[in-house]
Design a protein around this motif. Structure first.
Motif, mmCIF file in Angstrom:
data_model
loop_
_atom_site.group_PDB
_atom_site.id
_atom_site.type_symbol
_atom_site.label_atom_id
_atom_site.label_comp_id
_atom_site.label_asym_id
_atom_site.label_seq_id
_atom_site.Cartn_x
_atom_site.Cartn_y
_atom_site.Cartn_z
ATOM 1 N N SER A 173 43.456 20.284 46.359
ATOM 2 C CA SER A 173 44.613 19.655 45.739
ATOM 3 C C SER A 173 44.782 18.274 46.354
ATOM 4 C CB SER A 173 45.860 20.508 45.981
ATOM 5 O OG SER A 173 46.231 20.423 47.336
ATOM 6 N N ASP A 186 51.100 36.816 42.111
ATOM 7 C CA ASP A 186 50.142 35.814 41.644
ATOM 8 C C ASP A 186 48.694 36.265 41.809
ATOM 9 O OD1 ASP A 186 52.098 33.780 41.021
ATOM 10 O OD2 ASP A 186 52.351 33.504 43.183
ATOM 11 N N SER A 223 49.664 34.495 33.683
ATOM 12 C CA SER A 223 48.837 33.935 34.760
ATOM 13 C C SER A 223 48.635 34.969 35.851
ATOM 14 C CB SER A 223 49.481 32.685 35.363
ATOM 15 O OG SER A 223 50.630 33.043 36.089
ATOM 16 N N VAL A 227 45.485 36.132 39.237
ATOM 17 C CA VAL A 227 44.083 36.242 39.656
ATOM 18 C C VAL A 227 43.886 37.596 40.330
ATOM 19 C CG1 VAL A 227 42.202 35.204 40.984
ATOM 20 C CG2 VAL A 227 44.085 33.760 40.179
ATOM 21 N N GLY A 270 45.368 34.344 30.324
ATOM 22 C CA GLY A 270 45.554 33.499 31.507
ATOM 23 C C GLY A 270 45.307 34.217 32.819
ATOM 24 N N ARG A 305 42.622 35.711 35.477
ATOM 25 C CA ARG A 305 41.215 35.681 35.890
ATOM 26 C C ARG A 305 40.877 36.903 36.729
ATOM 27 N NH1 ARG A 305 39.651 32.229 39.354
ATOM 28 N NH2 ARG A 305 41.597 31.338 40.137
ATOM 29 N N SER A 324 42.490 30.238 44.247
ATOM 30 C CA SER A 324 43.155 28.950 44.004
ATOM 31 C C SER A 324 42.839 28.404 42.612
ATOM 32 C CB SER A 324 42.700 27.932 45.059
ATOM 33 O OG SER A 324 41.424 27.411 44.713
ATOM 34 N N ASP A 325 43.586 27.391 42.228
ATOM 35 C CA ASP A 325 43.358 26.758 40.926
ATOM 36 C C ASP A 325 42.041 25.973 40.898
ATOM 37 O OD1 ASP A 325 45.750 27.842 40.244
ATOM 38 O OD2 ASP A 325 46.898 25.974 40.398
ATOM 39 N N GLN A 326 41.444 25.769 42.074
ATOM 40 C CA GLN A 326 40.130 25.119 42.108
ATOM 41 C C GLN A 326 39.089 25.953 41.357
ATOM 42 O OE1 GLN A 326 39.817 22.042 43.487
ATOM 43 N NE2 GLN A 326 42.018 22.285 43.659
ATOM 44 N N ALA A 364 39.720 27.588 38.551
ATOM 45 C CA ALA A 364 40.427 27.876 37.293
ATOM 46 C C ALA A 364 39.499 28.244 36.126
ATOM 47 C CB ALA A 364 41.287 26.673 36.899
ATOM 48 N N THR A 380 35.891 33.196 35.687
ATOM 49 C CA THR A 380 36.333 34.585 35.500
ATOM 50 C C THR A 380 35.116 35.427 35.127
ATOM 51 O OG1 THR A 380 38.084 35.972 34.627
ATOM 52 C CG2 THR A 380 36.997 34.527 33.012
#
Ligand SMILES: NC(=O)c1ccc[n+]([C@@H]2O[C@H](COP(=O)([O-])OP(=O)(O)OC[C@H]3O[C@@H](n4cnc5c(N)ncnc54)[C@H](O)[C@@H]3O)[C@@H](O)[C@H]2O)c1
Length: 262
Positions: free
Chosen positions: A2, A90, A140, A142, A183, A185, A242-244, A246, A249
């Motif tokens: 980020s 999350d 959303s 993971v 949404g 993963r 993390s969103d890194q 994204a 999947t």
């Protein structure tokens, strides 16, 4: 990374199963350092010492729950606790697992097979089911399942474990496909032998009088000639959470000193 140079996980809520020791405890340590809120779920409530030390250092951002991942009621309790405390989940790190006997198919006891499948397959399934129901509604989330190099090779003398980790790979990919449009993963990490009680117990089985003497033999099949360390597995898990990651999947990602390339 980020903009702040971190993985951007601060404030995320995560359920970690098998959190009392080994790879799960390394996850508690790392996600606490990333300033996440953690629900540490383990069968062995007497062994939450390490988790409690981390909680004390991180000002109580860790809650613990004693339960068996193969019991549906315990998953209901874990999700209720997380949602009451935080209002959302999350990330699920679906890590709890057992190795079972080191025996081939002809000698594998039926009750031992049932228990390995109960914990490693039913437990992972229940975690995905409960977490995904919630994540799908939110749009959303993971889920990171812990598989193994045994999820994609024969492993002739660990019959039940090999069967269970093949199932984890299949469940990961099936759930990833069905949840992608919501949404959510779903990925799996596939470690090789890693320095935790799971391997130390195997060393004691192989060489009861001098367990450490068994290590070079057990590591011989790893191109890097050593076990992985729990934090090396968790470096990958933190990235995947993390969103890194994204666009990832359904991936079954080896972290194995080259085993699966061999
Ligand atoms: N250590 C390795 O060599 C290795 C290699 C590949 C994959 N893995 C996988 O990594 C995961 C973690 O293994 P580890 O090496 O940290 O093992 P470990 O034995 O050190 O720790 C496992 C933890 O899971 C908990 N647990 C066991 N059964 C449970 C249940 N029914 N419900 C809730 N908690 C339960 C245990 O109490 C323990 O705290 C497992 O899924 C394992 O198959 C480990």
């Amino acid at each position: 990374m980020s903009e702040s140079g971190t993985l951007g996980l601060e404030g995320r809520t995560i359920i970690i199963t098998g959190a009392a020791r080994g790879i799960g405890l390394a996850a508690v340590e790392r996600f606490a350092a990333e300033r996440c809120r953690i629900l540490a779920f383990d069968l062995d409530g007497s062994d939450f010492k390490g988790v409690k030390e981390i909680a004390a250092r991180t000002h109580g951002e860790v809650v613990t729950i004693v339960g068996d991942v193969s019991r549906e009621a315990d998953w209901g309790r874990a999700m209720d606790t997380a949602l009451n405390d935080w209002g959302r989940v999350d990330v699920l790190f679906n890590n709890a697992g057992i190795s079972g006997p080191t025996l081939d198919v002809t000698r594998y006891p039926v009750d031992a097979f049932d228990r390995v499948i109960d914990v490693n397959v039913r437990g992972v399934f229940l975690g995905m089911k409960y977490a995904a129901q919630h994540m799908k509604t939110r749009g959303s989330g993971v889920i990171i399942n812990v598989s193994s190099i045994s999820g994609s090779r024969g492993g002739g003398n660990i019959f039940g474990y090999t069967a269970s980790k093949h199932a984890v790979n299949g469940m990961t990919q099936s759930a990833a496909v069905s949840l992608a449009r919501h949404g959510v993963r779903v990925v799996a990490v596939c470690p090789c032998p890693t320095g935790t009680e799971m391997m130390y117990e195997l060393e004691r089985r192989v060489s009861p009088h001098d367990p450490a003497a068994a290590r070079p033999g057990l590591a011989a099949g790893i191109p890097m000639k050593r076990y992985g360390e729990p934090h090396e597995i968790i470096n990958l898990v933190a990235f995947l959470a993390s969103d890194q990651a994204a666009f990832m999947t359904g991936a079954l990602v080896p972290v194995d000193g080259g085993c699966l390339a061999d």
